[in-house]
Design a protein around this motif. Structure first.
Motif, PDB file in Angstrom:
ATOM      1  N   GLY A 123      26.846   1.768  21.317  1.00  0.00           N
ATOM      2  CA  GLY A 123      26.741   0.739  22.332  1.00  0.00           C
ATOM      3  C   GLY A 123      25.586  -0.215  22.178  1.00  0.00           C
ATOM      4  N   ALA A 124      24.505   0.200  21.546  1.00  0.00           N
ATOM      5  CA  ALA A 124      23.379  -0.725  21.419  1.00  0.00           C
ATOM      6  C   ALA A 124      23.762  -1.939  20.591  1.00  0.00           C
ATOM      7  N   GLN A 125      24.594  -1.729  19.569  1.00  0.00           N
ATOM      8  CA  GLN A 125      25.000  -2.872  18.770  1.00  0.00           C
ATOM      9  C   GLN A 125      26.003  -3.750  19.503  1.00  0.00           C
ATOM     10  N   ASP A 126      26.641  -3.215  20.536  1.00  0.00           N
ATOM     11  CA  ASP A 126      27.481  -4.067  21.375  1.00  0.00           C
ATOM     12  C   ASP A 126      26.618  -5.054  22.153  1.00  0.00           C
ATOM     13  N   ALA A 127      25.375  -4.658  22.410  1.00  0.00           N
ATOM     14  CA  ALA A 127      24.429  -5.544  23.095  1.00  0.00           C
ATOM     15  C   ALA A 127      23.536  -6.283  22.116  1.00  0.00           C
ATOM     16  N   CYS A 128      23.219  -5.641  20.985  1.00  0.00           N
ATOM     17  CA  CYS A 128      22.323  -6.238  19.985  1.00  0.00           C
ATOM     18  C   CYS A 128      23.110  -7.137  19.044  1.00  0.00           C
ATOM     19  N   THR A 129      23.436  -8.315  19.534  1.00  0.00           N
ATOM     20  CA  THR A 129      24.215  -9.283  18.770  1.00  0.00           C
ATOM     21  C   THR A 129      23.340 -10.490  18.429  1.00  0.00           C
ATOM     22  N   ARG A 130      23.889 -11.397  17.653  1.00  0.00           N
ATOM     23  CA  ARG A 130      23.116 -12.579  17.268  1.00  0.00           C
ATOM     24  C   ARG A 130      22.833 -13.483  18.468  1.00  0.00           C
ATOM     25  N   ASN A 150      29.352  14.173  10.007  1.00  0.00           N
ATOM     26  CA  ASN A 150      28.778  12.945  10.537  1.00  0.00           C
ATOM     27  C   ASN A 150      29.682  11.771  10.186  1.00  0.00           C
ATOM     28  N   PHE A 151      30.400  11.271  11.194  1.00  0.00           N
ATOM     29  CA  PHE A 151      31.310  10.145  10.997  1.00  0.00           C
ATOM     30  C   PHE A 151      30.735   8.839  11.535  1.00  0.00           C
ATOM     31  N   ALA A 152      29.480   8.874  11.965  1.00  0.00           N
ATOM     32  CA  ALA A 152      28.821   7.656  12.411  1.00  0.00           C
ATOM     33  C   ALA A 152      28.640   6.715  11.222  1.00  0.00           C
ATOM     34  N   ALA A 153      28.431   5.430  11.515  1.00  0.00           N
ATOM     35  CA  ALA A 153      28.276   4.457  10.431  1.00  0.00           C
ATOM     36  C   ALA A 153      27.326   3.342  10.848  1.00  0.00           C
ATOM     37  N   PRO A 154      26.422   2.952   9.957  1.00  0.00           N
ATOM     38  CA  PRO A 154      25.551   1.823  10.265  1.00  0.00           C
ATOM     39  C   PRO A 154      26.362   0.582  10.625  1.00  0.00           C
ATOM     40  N   GLY A 155      25.934  -0.095  11.659  1.00  0.00           N
ATOM     41  CA  GLY A 155      26.623  -1.304  12.081  1.00  0.00           C
ATOM     42  C   GLY A 155      27.793  -1.089  13.013  1.00  0.00           C
ATOM     43  N   ALA A 156      28.120   0.157  13.323  1.00  0.00           N
ATOM     44  CA  ALA A 156      29.284   0.426  14.162  1.00  0.00           C
ATOM     45  C   ALA A 156      29.055  -0.038  15.601  1.00  0.00           C
ATOM     46  N   THR A 157      30.121  -0.507  16.209  1.00  0.00           N
ATOM     47  CA  THR A 157      30.131  -0.846  17.624  1.00  0.00           C
ATOM     48  C   THR A 157      31.205   0.004  18.299  1.00  0.00           C
ATOM     49  N   SER A 158      31.381  -0.215  19.586  1.00  0.00           N
ATOM     50  CA  SER A 158      32.414   0.532  20.305  1.00  0.00           C
ATOM     51  C   SER A 158      33.800   0.293  19.719  1.00  0.00           C
ATOM     52  N   ALA A 159      33.989  -0.823  19.018  1.00  0.00           N
ATOM     53  CA  ALA A 159      35.283  -1.109  18.392  1.00  0.00           C
ATOM     54  C   ALA A 159      35.612  -0.105  17.298  1.00  0.00           C
ATOM     55  N   ASP A 160      34.599   0.548  16.741  1.00  0.00           N
ATOM     56  CA  ASP A 160      34.800   1.501  15.653  1.00  0.00           C
ATOM     57  C   ASP A 160      34.951   2.943  16.131  1.00  0.00           C
ATOM     58  N   GLN A 165      28.879  28.003  27.487  1.00  0.00           N
ATOM     59  CA  GLN A 165      30.049  27.720  26.666  1.00  0.00           C
ATOM     60  C   GLN A 165      29.889  28.414  25.315  1.00  0.00           C
ATOM     61  N   PRO A 166      30.981  28.813  24.689  1.00  0.00           N
ATOM     62  CA  PRO A 166      30.862  29.398  23.353  1.00  0.00           C
ATOM     63  C   PRO A 166      30.381  28.357  22.349  1.00  0.00           C
ATOM     64  N   VAL A 167      29.583  28.776  21.397  1.00  0.00           N
ATOM     65  CA  VAL A 167      29.073  27.870  20.378  1.00  0.00           C
ATOM     66  C   VAL A 167      30.259  27.303  19.585  1.00  0.00           C
ATOM     67  N   PRO A 168      30.270  25.994  19.323  1.00  0.00           N
ATOM     68  CA  PRO A 168      31.406  25.407  18.604  1.00  0.00           C
ATOM     69  C   PRO A 168      31.498  25.876  17.168  1.00  0.00           C
ATOM     70  N   GLY A 169      32.697  25.744  16.608  1.00  0.00           N
ATOM     71  CA  GLY A 169      32.897  26.100  15.212  1.00  0.00           C
ATOM     72  C   GLY A 169      32.715  24.915  14.291  1.00  0.00           C
ATOM     73  N   VAL A 170      33.001  23.711  14.803  1.00  0.00           N
ATOM     74  CA  VAL A 170      32.854  22.474  14.033  1.00  0.00           C
ATOM     75  C   VAL A 170      32.290  21.411  14.970  1.00  0.00           C
ATOM     76  N   MET A 171      31.262  20.708  14.559  1.00  0.00           N
ATOM     77  CA  MET A 171      30.751  19.620  15.375  1.00  0.00           C
ATOM     78  C   MET A 171      30.747  18.324  14.571  1.00  0.00           C
ATOM     79  N   ALA A 172      30.816  17.212  15.278  1.00  0.00           N
ATOM     80  CA  ALA A 172      30.848  15.909  14.620  1.00  0.00           C
ATOM     81  C   ALA A 172      30.019  14.906  15.394  1.00  0.00           C
ATOM     82  N   ALA A 173      29.313  14.068  14.668  1.00  0.00           N
ATOM     83  CA  ALA A 173      28.549  12.975  15.262  1.00  0.00           C
ATOM     84  C   ALA A 173      29.317  11.680  15.092  1.00  0.00           C
ATOM     85  N   LEU A 174      29.459  10.946  16.186  1.00  0.00           N
ATOM     86  CA  LEU A 174      30.097   9.636  16.154  1.00  0.00           C
ATOM     87  C   LEU A 174      29.087   8.601  16.628  1.00  0.00           C
ATOM     88  N   GLY A 175      29.196   7.407  16.107  1.00  0.00           N
ATOM     89  CA  GLY A 175      28.295   6.356  16.562  1.00  0.00           C
ATOM     90  C   GLY A 175      27.891   5.413  15.450  1.00  0.00           C
TER      91      GLY A 175
END
Length: 279
Positions: free
Chosen positions: A119-126, A88-98, A29-39
């Motif tokens: 997804g780990a925080q969807d499982a890592c709950t109180r 980088n649009f990821a954020a501490p504490g984010a779950t699949s809802a974000d 695949q051609p190398v992307p021009g813009v990449m983003a991290a989500l999570g």
């Protein structure tokens, strides 16, 4: 307050212990021009370089630190057009809802390569009862991927599998400092509560939390397959990696340190797209 983790996901068929098999290799695949991290906090490099702060330079996805050799660092060597287009649009504490909100930012930025670790925080709950239902998790991934398909047609996606949080309990339960941080910070109590207990109820609870993570990985595999050939998963490579305490931060015994981020980059990059070197 300790950032909540959340990392995600698998491949096209569900068979292995991680719930998936690797997707078939694709043509270059051609190398992307813009990449983003989500999570979540894993993708922000939380606790990888400082006391309870994100360190995006050491993110396995978009980091530019030579100590990690991230996806961005590897791709930037193939094409100068990606230089400084590592968002980088990821954020501490984010779950699949974000995830949908993060994806909308990626679409606005016209990112044509997106990594997802959620997804780990969807499982890592109180409590075990607070974990995100698998059906809800799948619908959220489907919605986010549909947003990307509509906004940036042809954008490529790499979904990393949710780590095996029971592995963290296994390698850390005998460490007094780890147990102290887990308890004081109330970290991932669905899995890490009463870490030294051998009671049947606690053993069954841990098994159920692990099963939920496997189910998330299966759901992610299905969402990726529905997106089409422009989506890849790591085939459970993150989930199955036998990490040790040497890979986690000694400031919380939970988040990946620099060595852990480097392993994440290696495991996921090797199972993603084959990129075309334009030189």
């Amino acid at each position: 307050m300790i950032a909540r983790l959340g990392p995600v996901l698998a491949a096209a068929v569900v068979l292995t212990a991680s719930g998936t098999l690797p997707a078939a290799a694709s043509s270059a695949q051609p190398v992307p021009g813009v990449m983003a991290a989500l999570g979540d906090s894993i993708s922000t490099g939380f606790n990888a370089c400082g006391w309870y702060v994100s360190c995006t330079a050491r993110s396995w996805s978009t980091g530019d630190s030579g100590e990690v050799s991230s996806h961005y660092a590897r791709l930037a060597k193939l094409s100068g057009t990606l230089q400084e287009h590592n968002l980088n649009f990821a954020a501490p504490g984010a779950t699949s809802a974000d995830l949908l909100g993060q994806m909308r930012k990626a679409v606005a930025a016209k990112a044509d390569y997106v990594t997802i670790l959620i997804g780990a925080q969807d499982a890592c709950t109180r409590t075990e009862q607070s974990m995100t239902p698998v059906g809800t998790y799948r619908r959220r991934l489907d919605a986010a991927l549909a947003e990307l398909r509509s906004g940036v047609p042809g954008a490529r996606v790499l979904i990393a599998s949710v780590p095996d949080v029971r592995r963290l309990w296994q390698v850390g339960k005998g460490n007094a400092l780890a147990r102290t941080f887990w308890g004081a910070g109330r970290i991932c109590q669905s899995m890490l509560a009463a870490p030294t207990s051998t009671r049947r109820a606690d053993e069954q609870r841990r098994a159920r939390v692990r099963a939920r993570v496997i189910a998330y990985n299966r759901a992610a595999a299905g969402a990726c397959a529905a997106y089409g050939p422009d989506c890849r998963t790591d085939g459970g490579a993150v989930f199955s990696y036998p990490f040790t305490l040497d890979h986690v931060s000694k400031w919380d015994y939970f988040h990946p340190n620099t060595a852990g981020q480097r392993v994440l980059a290696e495991r996921t990059y090797a199972r993603g797209f084959t990129w075309l070197d334009p030189r």
